[in-house]
Motif scaffolding. Structure first.
Motif, PDB file in Angstrom:
ATOM      1  N   PHE A   7      35.855  53.246  49.236  1.00 42.72           N
ATOM      2  CA  PHE A   7      37.288  53.409  49.414  1.00 42.72           C
ATOM      3  C   PHE A   7      37.576  54.882  49.616  1.00 42.72           C
ATOM      4  O   PHE A   7      37.641  55.347  50.722  1.00 42.72           O
ATOM      5  CB  PHE A   7      38.003  52.811  48.211  1.00 42.72           C
ATOM      6  N   GLU A   8      37.751  55.617  48.581  1.00 44.72           N
ATOM      7  CA  GLU A   8      37.903  57.066  48.658  1.00 44.72           C
ATOM      8  C   GLU A   8      36.983  57.653  47.606  1.00 44.72           C
ATOM      9  O   GLU A   8      36.513  56.959  46.715  1.00 44.72           O
ATOM     10  CB  GLU A   8      39.349  57.459  48.370  1.00 44.72           C
ATOM     11  N   ASN A   9      36.735  58.944  47.684  1.00 36.57           N
ATOM     12  CA  ASN A   9      35.890  59.584  46.681  1.00 36.57           C
ATOM     13  C   ASN A   9      36.471  59.397  45.285  1.00 36.57           C
ATOM     14  O   ASN A   9      37.650  59.579  45.060  1.00 36.57           O
ATOM     15  CB  ASN A   9      35.740  61.076  46.985  1.00 36.57           C
ATOM     16  N   ASN A  10      35.590  59.029  44.367  1.00 33.92           N
ATOM     17  CA  ASN A  10      35.946  58.901  42.955  1.00 33.92           C
ATOM     18  C   ASN A  10      37.067  57.904  42.679  1.00 33.92           C
ATOM     19  O   ASN A  10      37.885  58.117  41.797  1.00 33.92           O
ATOM     20  CB  ASN A  10      36.319  60.265  42.376  1.00 33.92           C
ATOM     21  N   ILE A  11      37.116  56.824  43.425  1.00 36.96           N
ATOM     22  CA  ILE A  11      38.086  55.766  43.175  1.00 36.96           C
ATOM     23  C   ILE A  11      37.334  54.514  42.734  1.00 36.96           C
ATOM     24  O   ILE A  11      36.355  54.110  43.356  1.00 36.96           O
ATOM     25  CB  ILE A  11      38.917  55.444  44.443  1.00 36.96           C
ATOM     26  N   PHE A  12      37.803  53.905  41.657  1.00 34.25           N
ATOM     27  CA  PHE A  12      37.244  52.647  41.177  1.00 34.25           C
ATOM     28  C   PHE A  12      38.075  51.500  41.742  1.00 34.25           C
ATOM     29  O   PHE A  12      39.300  51.618  41.859  1.00 34.25           O
ATOM     30  CB  PHE A  12      37.306  52.579  39.651  1.00 34.25           C
ATOM     31  N   LEU A  13      37.420  50.381  42.051  1.00 33.16           N
ATOM     32  CA  LEU A  13      38.109  49.179  42.517  1.00 33.16           C
ATOM     33  C   LEU A  13      37.818  48.025  41.580  1.00 33.16           C
ATOM     34  O   LEU A  13      36.695  47.891  41.080  1.00 33.16           O
ATOM     35  CB  LEU A  13      37.649  48.784  43.920  1.00 33.16           C
ATOM     36  N   MET A  14      38.807  47.163  41.365  1.00 37.17           N
ATOM     37  CA  MET A  14      38.628  45.958  40.577  1.00 37.17           C
ATOM     38  C   MET A  14      39.260  44.799  41.344  1.00 37.17           C
ATOM     39  O   MET A  14      40.422  44.875  41.748  1.00 37.17           O
ATOM     40  CB  MET A  14      39.289  46.106  39.205  1.00 37.17           C
ATOM     41  N   ALA A  15      38.488  43.742  41.551  1.00 28.88           N
ATOM     42  CA  ALA A  15      38.970  42.540  42.229  1.00 28.88           C
ATOM     43  C   ALA A  15      39.250  41.476  41.179  1.00 28.88           C
ATOM     44  O   ALA A  15      38.417  41.230  40.302  1.00 28.88           O
ATOM     45  CB  ALA A  15      37.924  42.039  43.222  1.00 28.88           C
ATOM     46  N   ILE A  16      40.433  40.850  41.256  1.00 28.94           N
ATOM     47  CA  ILE A  16      40.795  39.805  40.302  1.00 28.94           C
ATOM     48  C   ILE A  16      41.462  38.640  41.034  1.00 28.94           C
ATOM     49  O   ILE A  16      41.850  38.752  42.194  1.00 28.94           O
ATOM     50  CB  ILE A  16      41.746  40.320  39.199  1.00 28.94           C
ATOM     51  N   HIS A  17      41.601  37.537  40.329  1.00 28.76           N
ATOM     52  CA  HIS A  17      42.457  36.433  40.781  1.00 28.76           C
ATOM     53  C   HIS A  17      43.437  36.154  39.651  1.00 28.76           C
ATOM     54  O   HIS A  17      43.195  36.504  38.503  1.00 28.76           O
ATOM     55  CB  HIS A  17      41.639  35.176  41.114  1.00 28.76           C
ATOM     56  N   LYS A  18      44.548  35.567  40.002  1.00 25.26           N
ATOM     57  CA  LYS A  18      45.517  35.134  38.998  1.00 25.26           C
ATOM     58  C   LYS A  18      45.444  33.617  38.954  1.00 25.26           C
ATOM     59  O   LYS A  18      45.418  32.958  39.995  1.00 25.26           O
ATOM     60  CB  LYS A  18      46.931  35.595  39.370  1.00 25.26           C
ATOM     61  N   SER A  19      45.432  33.064  37.769  1.00 24.31           N
ATOM     62  CA  SER A  19      45.235  31.619  37.648  1.00 24.31           C
ATOM     63  C   SER A  19      46.405  30.805  38.182  1.00 24.31           C
ATOM     64  O   SER A  19      46.267  29.618  38.424  1.00 24.31           O
ATOM     65  CB  SER A  19      44.955  31.240  36.194  1.00 24.31           C
ATOM     66  N   ASP A  20      47.552  31.439  38.418  1.00 26.88           N
ATOM     67  CA  ASP A  20      48.690  30.672  38.933  1.00 26.88           C
ATOM     68  C   ASP A  20      48.681  30.524  40.448  1.00 26.88           C
ATOM     69  O   ASP A  20      49.429  29.725  40.994  1.00 26.88           O
ATOM     70  CB  ASP A  20      50.015  31.260  38.463  1.00 26.88           C
ATOM     71  N   ASP A  21      47.825  31.294  41.164  1.00 23.53           N
ATOM     72  CA  ASP A  21      47.779  31.102  42.615  1.00 23.53           C
ATOM     73  C   ASP A  21      46.375  31.230  43.212  1.00 23.53           C
ATOM     74  O   ASP A  21      46.178  30.935  44.378  1.00 23.53           O
ATOM     75  CB  ASP A  21      48.750  32.033  43.336  1.00 23.53           C
ATOM     76  N   ASP A  22      45.387  31.671  42.445  1.00 26.77           N
ATOM     77  CA  ASP A  22      43.988  31.693  42.893  1.00 26.77           C
ATOM     78  C   ASP A  22      43.798  32.408  44.232  1.00 26.77           C
ATOM     79  O   ASP A  22      43.200  31.874  45.162  1.00 26.77           O
ATOM     80  CB  ASP A  22      43.418  30.279  42.962  1.00 26.77           C
ATOM     81  N   GLN A  23      44.316  33.624  44.332  1.00 27.29           N
ATOM     82  CA  GLN A  23      44.135  34.460  45.504  1.00 27.29           C
ATOM     83  C   GLN A  23      43.583  35.817  45.064  1.00 27.29           C
ATOM     84  O   GLN A  23      43.523  36.114  43.875  1.00 27.29           O
ATOM     85  CB  GLN A  23      45.468  34.630  46.233  1.00 27.29           C
ATOM     86  N   LEU A  24      43.171  36.651  46.033  1.00 27.72           N
ATOM     87  CA  LEU A  24      42.576  37.946  45.731  1.00 27.72           C
ATOM     88  C   LEU A  24      43.632  39.023  45.516  1.00 27.72           C
ATOM     89  O   LEU A  24      44.539  39.181  46.335  1.00 27.72           O
ATOM     90  CB  LEU A  24      41.662  38.386  46.883  1.00 27.72           C
ATOM     91  N   TYR A  25      43.488  39.758  44.420  1.00 32.52           N
ATOM     92  CA  TYR A  25      44.294  40.931  44.135  1.00 32.52           C
ATOM     93  C   TYR A  25      43.341  42.088  43.876  1.00 32.52           C
ATOM     94  O   TYR A  25      42.272  41.898  43.287  1.00 32.52           O
ATOM     95  CB  TYR A  25      45.163  40.717  42.896  1.00 32.52           C
ATOM     96  N   LEU A  26      43.705  43.284  44.316  1.00 24.22           N
ATOM     97  CA  LEU A  26      42.882  44.467  44.077  1.00 24.22           C
ATOM     98  C   LEU A  26      43.663  45.504  43.281  1.00 24.22           C
ATOM     99  O   LEU A  26      44.859  45.688  43.495  1.00 24.22           O
ATOM    100  CB  LEU A  26      42.423  45.094  45.395  1.00 24.22           C
ATOM    101  N   TRP A  27      42.953  46.162  42.388  1.00 21.98           N
ATOM    102  CA  TRP A  27      43.489  47.253  41.587  1.00 21.98           C
ATOM    103  C   TRP A  27      42.607  48.467  41.819  1.00 21.98           C
ATOM    104  O   TRP A  27      41.402  48.337  42.051  1.00 21.98           O
ATOM    105  CB  TRP A  27      43.469  46.877  40.112  1.00 21.98           C
ATOM    106  N   LYS A  28      43.187  49.673  41.753  1.00 23.78           N
ATOM    107  CA  LYS A  28      42.394  50.892  41.912  1.00 23.78           C
ATOM    108  C   LYS A  28      42.712  51.858  40.782  1.00 23.78           C
ATOM    109  O   LYS A  28      43.788  51.806  40.177  1.00 23.78           O
ATOM    110  CB  LYS A  28      42.622  51.539  43.272  1.00 23.78           C
ATOM    111  N   SER A  29      41.747  52.743  40.521  1.00 20.77           N
ATOM    112  CA  SER A  29      41.892  53.713  39.459  1.00 20.77           C
ATOM    113  C   SER A  29      41.114  54.974  39.810  1.00 20.77           C
ATOM    114  O   SER A  29      40.044  54.900  40.414  1.00 20.77           O
ATOM    115  CB  SER A  29      41.351  53.135  38.144  1.00 20.77           C
ATOM    116  N   GLU A  30      41.644  56.105  39.426  1.00 20.78           N
ATOM    117  CA  GLU A  30      40.937  57.365  39.622  1.00 20.78           C
ATOM    118  C   GLU A  30      40.094  57.737  38.408  1.00 20.78           C
ATOM    119  O   GLU A  30      39.162  58.524  38.517  1.00 20.78           O
ATOM    120  CB  GLU A  30      41.932  58.482  39.938  1.00 20.78           C
TER     121      GLU A  30
END
Length: 124
Positions: A1-24
Motif C-alpha cells: 500500500f504505502e510505506n509503513n502502513i498496516f492493512l487489516m481485512a475484515i467482514h461484518k456478520s450482518d452483510d458478509d462483504q470485504l472491509y479494509l482498515w489501515k494503520s500507521e
C-alpha cells in the motif's frame, strides 16, 4: 500500500462483504472507503437449509485474508459456496486489486479436491 502502513481485512456478520482498515502504527485503525464495503462475492447470495435443520448463507465473503504479491493485492476468503451441510462450505474464493478500491473476482477453489479436505473455513 504505502510505506509503513498496516492493512487489516475484515467482514461484518450482518452483510458478509470485504472491509479494509489501515494503520500507521498498528494501534490506531481507520476504515477505508468511508466505511463502505469494498468487495462482495459476485455469485448470487442465497440461504442454504442444512439437513440438520439449521441454515446458513452461501456466496459470502467471510474471514478474508489479504496479501501483496508482484504489484497486486489478493484476498482469499470463505465463500460457503457448494455447501453440503450446515457450516460446511467446501470452497474458498480469491479476488485481486491493483489499488485496494476496485476488486476483481478471480476464482473459487473447491477444497475437497485438495488433499482429501472436505470443508473450508478461515482459509488464511
Amino acid at each position: 500500500f504505502e510505506n509503513n502502513i498496516f492493512l487489516m481485512a475484515i467482514h461484518k456478520s450482518d452483510d458478509d462483504q470485504l472491509y479494509l482498515w489501515k494503520s500507521e502504527d498498528g494501534i490506531t485503525w481507520n476504515q477505508m472507503n468511508d466505511g463502505n464495503p469494498l468487495y462482495e462475492n459476485p455469485n448470487e447470495p442465497h440461504w442454504f437449509y442444512g439437513v440438520y435443520g439449521g441454515n446458513s448463507f452461501q456466496n459470502v465473503v467471510r474471514d478474508p485474508a489479504i496479501m501483496y504479491y508482484i504489484d497486486r493485492y489478493y484476498i482469499i476468503y470463505t465463500t460457503n459456496n457448494k455447501q453440503t451441510d450446515l457450516y460446511r462450505g467446501n470452497t474458498t474464493g480469491i479476488a485481486y486489486s491493483d489499488d485496494l478500491v476496485y476488486w476483481n473476482y478471480l476464482t473459487d477453489i473447491v477444497v475437497k479436491d485438495i488433499g482429501g479436505s472436505s470443508t473450508a473455513w478461515a482459509p488464511e
